[in-house]
Design a protein around this motif. Sequence first.
Motif, PDB file in Angstrom:
ATOM      1  N   THR A   1       0.826  -1.217   0.000  1.00  0.00           N
ATOM      2  CA  THR A   1       0.000   0.000   0.000  1.00  0.00           C
ATOM      3  C   THR A   1       0.852   1.254   0.000  1.00  0.00           C
ATOM      4  O   THR A   1       0.309   2.360  -0.087  1.00  0.00           O
TER       5      THR A   1
ATOM      6  N   PRO B   1      -3.588  14.971  -2.282  1.00  0.00           N
ATOM      7  CA  PRO B   1      -3.426  13.757  -3.099  1.00  0.00           C
ATOM      8  C   PRO B   1      -1.951  13.565  -3.434  1.00  0.00           C
ATOM      9  O   PRO B   1      -1.278  14.484  -3.888  1.00  0.00           O
TER      10      PRO B   1
ATOM     11  N   GLU C   1       1.514  11.083   1.794  1.00  0.00           N
ATOM     12  CA  GLU C   1       1.430   9.751   2.407  1.00  0.00           C
ATOM     13  C   GLU C   1       1.336   9.843   3.927  1.00  0.00           C
ATOM     14  O   GLU C   1       2.237  10.358   4.591  1.00  0.00           O
TER      15      GLU C   1
ATOM     16  N   CYS D   1      -0.205   2.461   4.292  1.00  0.00           N
ATOM     17  CA  CYS D   1      -0.481   3.826   3.835  1.00  0.00           C
ATOM     18  C   CYS D   1      -1.994   3.992   3.708  1.00  0.00           C
ATOM     19  O   CYS D   1      -2.641   3.237   2.972  1.00  0.00           O
TER      20      CYS D   1
ATOM     21  N   THR E   1      -5.450   5.386   2.403  1.00  0.00           N
ATOM     22  CA  THR E   1      -6.000   6.092   1.251  1.00  0.00           C
ATOM     23  C   THR E   1      -6.653   7.374   1.753  1.00  0.00           C
ATOM     24  O   THR E   1      -6.946   7.516   2.955  1.00  0.00           O
TER      25      THR E   1
ATOM     26  N   ASP F   1      -9.658   8.236   1.203  1.00  0.00           N
ATOM     27  CA  ASP F   1     -10.985   7.859   1.694  1.00  0.00           C
ATOM     28  C   ASP F   1     -10.910   7.348   3.130  1.00  0.00           C
ATOM     29  O   ASP F   1     -11.776   7.657   3.963  1.00  0.00           O
ATOM     30  N   GLU F   2      -9.886   6.550   3.437  1.00  0.00           N
ATOM     31  CA  GLU F   2      -9.721   6.057   4.809  1.00  0.00           C
ATOM     32  C   GLU F   2      -9.394   7.195   5.756  1.00  0.00           C
ATOM     33  O   GLU F   2      -9.899   7.250   6.893  1.00  0.00           O
TER      34      GLU F   2
END
Length: 237
Positions: free
Chosen positions: A32, A138, A141, A221, A223, A225-226
Amino acid sequence: MFLRPELPKLALTALAVVSLTAATEMDPINPTCPLNPNWSANPTMKLTVEKRGTMKVMLAEGRVDSGLPDRLSAALKANPDVSEIWLRSPGGDARAGNAAGRIIRSNPGLATRIPSGWACFSACNFVFMGGAPRLIEPGGEFIVHMFTSTGDRSLIDESVAMGTDATTELIGDVEQDSALLASEDNDFLIKMGVSRKLLTDIMYRQKAVKGSGPDKSTRRCLTLDEALKYGVTYAVE
């Protein structure tokens, strides 16, 4: 469900998303995450104040060391007009990270940001979570793992060499300190408005050390959304 606090008016240049021009090579052991996360190699976190567009920002780059909370407090007092702290760090001292996060939260409206292409790992997570608001661009990390109370392999090897009693004592000390740190982390997330499920669903499910089985991953890592789901960051309108 987390309510997003009102975001301060930020310079449009600071909200622009930087497009990644080349595909990021992923880590085969930690799939990830990128193979080479962009966190600073500074042995102690360096704090640099710069103008970015119309904003005054603090770049926080390097290892989270025990002296960070005092340096951060002094730097913020000397630069009360800093509006954001940008983070690039491989982590470090867990309790110093928590303390630095609380210092950031004591400065109302002070935002934290992980810019596109930068990485914030381990203890850096807790520095980041002190911000209000918190912004992950975006390509930025937010990397978590299962914390370990002692990362000093020489201490472990020494206790093994001394015999069973010494090793048992070390294990007991590590277990006790790990339980205390877990409680401190839980309390920290509540105060920062982050879901405690970030610990139970994500962090505590990672391996502390690489195992011998097929799954050798030790990092995860999130996302975007998470990160939104657990209240780590906020949606930018």
